[in-house]
Design an enzyme around this catalytic site. Structure first.
Site, short mmCIF file in Angstrom:
data_model
loop_
_atom_site.label_atom_id
_atom_site.label_comp_id
_atom_site.label_asym_id
_atom_site.label_seq_id
_atom_site.Cartn_x
_atom_site.Cartn_y
_atom_site.Cartn_z
CG ASP A 84 -5.25 -13.09 4.80
OD1 ASP A 84 -6.33 -13.08 4.18
OD2 ASP A 84 -4.39 -13.98 4.66
CD GLU A 85 -0.63 -13.03 3.34
OE1 GLU A 85 0.49 -13.36 3.79
OE2 GLU A 85 -1.29 -13.74 2.55
CB VAL A 86 -5.49 -6.13 1.48
CG1 VAL A 86 -5.96 -5.22 0.37
CG2 VAL A 86 -6.59 -7.13 1.86
#
Length: 588
Positions: A356-358
């Site tokens: 997530d949230e790369v």
């Protein structure tokens, strides 16, 4: 007199079960229960007070592999918990009766007692009963309690019987004169879960929790019929999970050398969960959320703790992401997984690789990439995830990822990969199943338990006013009624609902630690538990009634308090004693 699958809200007496069964009828006869009530499991005899996790060894159905728990251990633990719950962790339900009313039976003058408890498993457990794949274990059960005190709980698996015993405990209340009783005989229940994957997620990286806290959360989860526990074990802020072959990960990456989860701690957590029918799934988030690795291996991390512009490279400080095109990173991951995966395998069939949230911009500072172009990054992320998932499969496990890997990065993922969704309430689950993948629901606007605490970031004076009144990104707080209204199947076509295999309710720890953990999670997480077990809709296809749910959830809260869980109240006692008096029937 019998009441069918409902709570009569105009009479405060509780007939509460949580989650609500598929079918439930009960009467109004009182039966007491004794600590030495005879109990049997497929013919193996014992008494309720004498069962250990090995008492029913000769009645084992199915065999454990690689050290996983056995069917007999699951049944033994469930019987022990039944005894402990009814006789040592019970409560007097005065809050659910009119004030100053004489609601208890005067005595056991009728002599009606539970004479026997018969546990009947009528099919063999699968070999993976202690670490099941989604849908591989039939969790259904039936429960019958007659007015002459005979109890039969049957199911096709040890986990189903364990669920039946959990329900059985909720029929009984502490008696002020000693012992316990149910006012509800006869009882007949047929029950099974709506979704096979029902999970509570706990972030143990941003703040550290003692092992006892984690075990208490697993115990409460099991009592609410969750069957998975997602351990978000590492993040950018700290790496508390011991990897014995890489000791510096924790000695340098944890907040303090002693604030770690040792290999034996993790085994204890996983074994405890498996014995209670709760599969503990470990997550090592990557490639983002990995800044804590830099404290021991700075060569592996790009954009580490970039200040003051951390938000250009990460969702929260400190920034830092694993380099995408580095052989050293691949070697590191090979070693981490080679150490960890064989140790978690006896207790789970799954491993979560995050994703997530790369932030693409972080790779402008990655000397192995030097680009933020999706055209450059996408094949590198694909290669990164493929490497991790290949090793997970080689260890006999199945991967989980956050939705971004599928929906943002458009990766090609195996059919065995579960997708954990969290972002769009209208699109994420539907888009996931449209691509043919199994989805776990858990939208942050409904099922994030930490929302509404306000910002944990500090704002400098020159920008402070623009953030006033400092709400967090997922404000407001999600009360239990909102959580209860979330339907994991919303917007999913009827021909794809089978791909929605369950959901996850999450507690993140930016502003949560041991001091407020219990009240932040319970009993609100129970609202999600009932949605996942019973479904968001009632038999008529309508959202389940808050009016009938609130007394039942309040009863569950009292039962959690009796278990040592400091769950918060959802209503004042007046509402519980006066039935519908706190129901709003008119539009404001």
């Amino acid at each position: 007199m019998k009441f069918v699958n409902t709570l009569i809200v105009c009479a405060p007496a509780v007939s509460a079960l949580w989650p609500i069964p598929q079918t439930y009828t009960h009467g109004d006869s009182v039966i007491f229960i004794n600590q030495n009530t005879p109990i049997s499991y497929n013919g193996k005899q014992a008494t309720l007070s004498s069962v250990s996790t090995n008492s029913f060894a000769s009645a084992t159905y199915g065999s454990a592999a690689n050290g996983s728990v056995t069917s007999a251990q699951i049944i033994g633990a469930a019987v022990q918990r039944t005894y402990q719950t009814i006789f040592n962790q019970n409560y007097i339900p005065w809050k659910f009766h009119h004030r100053n009313s004489d609601f208890e039976p005067s005595s056991n003058s009728s002599g009606a007692v539970v004479k026997s408890i018969k546990l009947v498993q009528n099919a063999s457990d699968p070999a993976d009963v202690g670490r099941p794949l989604v849908g591989s274990v039939d969790e259904s059960y039936t429960l019958d309690l007659t007015t002459d005190g005979s109890v039969v709980i049957s199911g096709k698996s040890s986990q189903g019987i364990a669920h039946g015993l959990t329900t059985f405990t909720q029929l009984f209340y502490k008696y002020s004169g000693g012992g316990a009783y149910t006012p509800l005989a006869p009882v007949s229940i047929t029950d099974a879960p709506k979704f096979p994957y029902r999970s509570l997620q706990m972030d143990v990286a941003r703040n550290y929790y003692p092992v006892t806290d984690v075990l208490r959360m697993i115990d409460a989860a099991a009592y609410n019929k969750f069957n998975h526990f997602h351990l978000h074990a590492t993040d950018s802020q700290s790496w508390p999970l011991e990897i014995p072959s890489l000791p510096n990960l924790t000695s340098l990456g944890a907040y303090r050398k002693d604030l770690i989860y040792s290999a034996s701690d993790l085994q204890q957590i996983q074994q405890y969960g498996a014995t209670l029918g709760v599969e503990v799934v470990v997550e090592i988030d990557s490639p983002g959320h990995t800044a804590s690795i830099a404290y021991s291996r700075p060569d592996l991390i790009a954009a580490f703790n970039s200040q003051p512009d951390w938000d250009a490279y990460a969702a929260e400080p400190p920034s830092g992401t694993l380099k995408l095109n580095s052989p050293a990173v691949y070697d590191f991951l090979e070693q981490v997984y080679s150490d960890l995966l064989p140790r978690v395998k006896p207790y789970t069939s799954y491993f979560h690789t995050g994703g997530d949230e790369v932030k693409e911009s972080a790779y402008l500072l990655d000397d192995t990439v030097n680009s933020s172009s999706d055209a450059v990054l996408q094949p590198l992320v694909q290669k990164f995830v493929d490497r991790n998932h290949d090793q997970i499969r080689a260890n006999g496990l199945h991967p989980l990822v956050w939705e971004e890997m599928l929906l943002q990065w458009n990766l090609t993922l195996g059919d065995d990969v579960l997708i954990q969704t969290w972002e769009s309430v209208t699109d994420s689950v539907a888009k996931t199943v449209a691509k043919g993948h199994k989805a776990l629901a858990g939208n942050y606007n409904y099922w994030y338990l930490d929302c509404g605490q306000g910002q944990w970031l500090d704002f400098y004076p020159n920008i402070s006013a623009s953030y006033w009144p400092y709400a967090d990104y997922c404000s407001p707080r999600k009360n239990w009624r909102l959580m209860y209204s979330y339907d994991p199947l919303a917007n999913v076509p009827a021909n794809s609902t089978h791909l929605v295999v369950g959901g996850v309710v999450a507690i993140w720890s930016e502003q949560v630690d041991s001091a407020n953990l219990d009240r932040m999670v319970w009993p609100r997480a129970g609202a999600a538990a009932e949605v996942l077990w019973s479904g968001a809709k009632d038999a008529s296809g309508q959202n389940r009634s808050q009016v009938t749910a609130s007394p039942r959830l309040s009863d569950m809260r009292e039962r959690l308090l009796a278990r040592g869980v400091m769950a918060e109240p959802i209503q004042m006692v007046f509402c519980l004693q006066d039935g519908e008096s706190c129901g709003e029937v008119n539009e404001g």
